[in-house]
Design a protein around this motif. Structure first.
Motif, PDB file in Angstrom:
ATOM      1  N   TYR A  20      20.913  15.900  -8.250  1.00 39.00           N
ATOM      2  CA  TYR A  20      21.717  16.069  -7.028  1.00 39.00           C
ATOM      3  C   TYR A  20      23.055  15.346  -7.099  1.00 39.00           C
ATOM      4  O   TYR A  20      24.026  15.760  -6.482  1.00 39.00           O
ATOM      5  N   ASN A  21      23.084  14.257  -7.825  1.00 34.67           N
ATOM      6  CA  ASN A  21      24.355  13.512  -7.889  1.00 34.67           C
ATOM      7  C   ASN A  21      25.350  14.195  -8.827  1.00 34.67           C
ATOM      8  O   ASN A  21      26.560  14.124  -8.603  1.00 34.67           O
ATOM      9  N   PHE A  22      24.825  14.847  -9.878  1.00 36.69           N
ATOM     10  CA  PHE A  22      25.723  15.424 -10.895  1.00 36.69           C
ATOM     11  C   PHE A  22      25.470  16.916 -11.163  1.00 36.69           C
ATOM     12  O   PHE A  22      26.325  17.755 -10.863  1.00 36.69           O
ATOM     13  N   ASP A  23      24.301  17.237 -11.730  1.00 36.03           N
ATOM     14  CA  ASP A  23      24.093  18.604 -12.242  1.00 36.03           C
ATOM     15  C   ASP A  23      24.303  19.673 -11.180  1.00 36.03           C
ATOM     16  O   ASP A  23      24.984  20.672 -11.430  1.00 36.03           O
ATOM     17  N   ALA A  24      23.723  19.462  -9.996  1.00 33.59           N
ATOM     18  CA  ALA A  24      23.832  20.484  -8.954  1.00 33.59           C
ATOM     19  C   ALA A  24      25.285  20.639  -8.498  1.00 33.59           C
ATOM     20  O   ALA A  24      25.652  21.645  -7.894  1.00 33.59           O
ATOM     21  N   LEU A  25      26.116  19.656  -8.802  1.00 34.32           N
ATOM     22  CA  LEU A  25      27.526  19.716  -8.417  1.00 34.32           C
ATOM     23  C   LEU A  25      28.398  20.161  -9.595  1.00 34.32           C
ATOM     24  O   LEU A  25      29.588  19.855  -9.662  1.00 34.32           O
ATOM     25  N   ASN A  26      27.749  20.857 -10.520  1.00 32.93           N
ATOM     26  CA  ASN A  26      28.491  21.410 -11.653  1.00 32.93           C
ATOM     27  C   ASN A  26      29.073  20.308 -12.548  1.00 32.93           C
ATOM     28  O   ASN A  26      30.167  20.454 -13.075  1.00 32.93           O
ATOM     29  N   ILE A  27      28.326  19.221 -12.670  1.00 32.44           N
ATOM     30  CA  ILE A  27      28.750  18.169 -13.602  1.00 32.44           C
ATOM     31  C   ILE A  27      27.601  17.935 -14.580  1.00 32.44           C
ATOM     32  O   ILE A  27      26.826  16.983 -14.423  1.00 32.44           O
ATOM     33  N   PRO A  28      27.425  18.815 -15.552  1.00 34.28           N
ATOM     34  CA  PRO A  28      26.320  18.621 -16.502  1.00 34.28           C
ATOM     35  C   PRO A  28      26.547  17.367 -17.354  1.00 34.28           C
ATOM     36  O   PRO A  28      27.639  16.808 -17.372  1.00 34.28           O
ATOM     37  N   GLN A  29      25.487  17.009 -18.053  1.00 39.82           N
ATOM     38  CA  GLN A  29      25.496  15.714 -18.748  1.00 39.82           C
ATOM     39  C   GLN A  29      26.665  15.552 -19.703  1.00 39.82           C
ATOM     40  O   GLN A  29      27.267  14.488 -19.800  1.00 39.82           O
ATOM     41  N   SER A  30      27.000  16.629 -20.398  1.00 43.88           N
ATOM     42  CA  SER A  30      28.035  16.514 -21.429  1.00 43.88           C
ATOM     43  C   SER A  30      29.447  16.567 -20.848  1.00 43.88           C
ATOM     44  O   SER A  30      30.424  16.410 -21.546  1.00 43.88           O
ATOM     45  N   HIS A  31      29.506  16.790 -19.520  1.00 40.25           N
ATOM     46  CA  HIS A  31      30.817  17.047 -18.908  1.00 40.25           C
ATOM     47  C   HIS A  31      31.685  15.789 -18.899  1.00 40.25           C
ATOM     48  O   HIS A  31      31.239  14.731 -18.427  1.00 40.25           O
ATOM     49  N   PRO A  32      32.905  15.889 -19.404  1.00 50.11           N
ATOM     50  CA  PRO A  32      33.753  14.683 -19.431  1.00 50.11           C
ATOM     51  C   PRO A  32      34.035  14.128 -18.033  1.00 50.11           C
ATOM     52  O   PRO A  32      34.284  12.927 -17.884  1.00 50.11           O
ATOM     53  N   ALA A  33      33.950  14.977 -17.005  1.00 48.72           N
ATOM     54  CA  ALA A  33      34.249  14.500 -15.643  1.00 48.72           C
ATOM     55  C   ALA A  33      33.253  13.445 -15.183  1.00 48.72           C
ATOM     56  O   ALA A  33      33.511  12.710 -14.240  1.00 48.72           O
ATOM     57  N   ARG A  34      32.111  13.365 -15.860  1.00 48.85           N
ATOM     58  CA  ARG A  34      31.139  12.326 -15.469  1.00 48.85           C
ATOM     59  C   ARG A  34      31.748  10.933 -15.571  1.00 48.85           C
ATOM     60  O   ARG A  34      31.341  10.011 -14.874  1.00 48.85           O
ATOM     61  N   ASP A  35      32.707  10.821 -16.467  1.00 52.91           N
ATOM     62  CA  ASP A  35      33.352   9.510 -16.641  1.00 52.91           C
ATOM     63  C   ASP A  35      34.088   9.073 -15.375  1.00 52.91           C
ATOM     64  O   ASP A  35      34.419   7.911 -15.214  1.00 52.91           O
TER      65      ASP A  35
END
Ligand code: PHE
Length: 344
Positions: free
Chosen positions: A138-153
């Motif tokens: 819910y914090n990341f994946d469901a918001l279109n921020i998969p694990q490899s996504h640089p935006a996670r930074d």
């Protein structure tokens, strides 16, 4: 024995009473002197048994009556004086000014959050809630921020050691956006909500950054929602919150869960947009991120693609309070410093 003796004792006793001048100690002495076992009167009473029956008949009742009268009188007086003394001891001066009670009050952040909630509910919004301990989904994946996504930074994260019951990693939510898909899974549009609450980031702190802070998310979803709706709602909210007319400005930006995404600025409260040190002479103050909800987020919530449009934003509550109350360092809010707390 004669009546005279009794009369004399009585007189001496009365004189003693007068001489005592209402002194409790003196009265007690008098009581001992005239009424104790060794007193003259009691000696007389003891001697009654040696008298002839006639004499007994004559003096007995008289002597007893005298004793009762004296006793009654002195006990009454002693009691009265004792009560008076007790009252004096317990006497309270009701005219002395009372000690001022220290009454607590709401922390500035709570007050700000309630102000925000009040303005939005008056505009027909509902207030929703979400968990501070969140899973990665819910914090990341469901918001279109998969694990490899640089935006996670963008969101330095406090990870927890535990996993949830589905084996997903747990974390402290990095933004209130975690509650978007949670809410949409349970509710069908149209709706307009705000989600206030705490968020956490694994960051070094400075005057503008805290590892623990408050945000509020706004989410408006329906059939025909556009950036224009967003602008007018935002303008109405900020004008109500700060008082007076507030201009807003959107600058293109990027968030994986918005399409398009913007940075949101408001006209500087201090100089009214002319330029000053608060706004670094730009006339604008940065508020936070916003944008139209990415259809991929709707898909994660189970909505059909392109069926709905919506917008979302996420703003820091500390930042709003800092602007409104001219607080120059975000760390003051949780410092526990009473000099700060008491000002508001
Ligand atoms: N969640 C984003 C953040 O905390 C802010 C945001 C919310 C941006 C909603 C766009 C839409 O940085």
């Amino acid at each position: 024995m004669s009546k005279d003796i009794l009369e004399k004792i009585k007189q001496q006793f009365q004189k003693g009473l007068e001489d005592s001048g209402g002194n409790l100690e003196k009265l007690k002495e008098l009581q001992v002197k005239f009424l104790s076992r060794k007193s003259k009167l009691n000696q007389l009473l003891k001697g009654l048994k040696d008298l002839s029956p006639e004499e007994k008949k004559e003096f007995g009742p008289l002597a007893n009556k005298t004793k009762q009268e004296m006793e009654g009188e002195i006990i009454g007086l002693i009691k009265e004086l004792q009560q008076k003394k007790d009252l004096e001891k317990d006497w309270i001066d009701v005219t002395i000014p009372g000690k001022e009670e220290k009454i607590g009050h709401l922390n500035l952040l709570t007050k700000t959050q309630r102000d925000i909630e009040r303005i939005f509910t008056s505009m027909g919004f509902e207030i929703a809630d979400g968990p501070e301990i969140e899973n990665e989904y819910y914090n990341f994946d469901a918001l279109n921020i998969p694990q490899s996504h640089p935006a996670r930074d963008l969101w330095d994260t406090f990870w927890l050691k535990n996993k949830d019951k589905n084996g997903d990693n747990l974390l402290l939510r990095t933004h209130t956006s975690n509650s978007q898909v949670r809410y949409m899974e349970k509710n069908q549009p149209p709706f307009q909500i705000i989600i206030p609450g705490k968020a956490y980031r694994y960051e070094a702190t400075d005057a503008n950054h805290e590892h623990s802070f408050c945000q509020f998310e706004a989410l408006v979803v329906g059939d025909d929602i556009s950036v224009a709706n967003f602008k007018s709602i935002a303008e109405e909210f900020f004008s109500a919150f700060f008082g007076g007319k507030i201009e807003i400005r959107l600058r293109p930006s990027y968030f994986p869960f918005t399409e398009p995404g913007f940075e949101f600025d408001i006209s500087c409260k201090v100089c009214g947009g002319k330029g000053c040190s608060t706004c670094s002479n730009t006339g604008w103050l940065e508020m936070g991120g916003c944008g139209m909800v990415n259809q991929k987020v709707f898909k994660a919530a189970g909505y059909k693609k392109n069926q709905y449009q919506g917008f979302a934003w996420g703003f820091g509550i500390e930042r709003l309070a800092m602007m409104k109350y001219k607080v120059d360092d975000i760390r003051h809010f949780r410092s526990g410093d009473l000099r700060f707390v008491k000002q508001f």
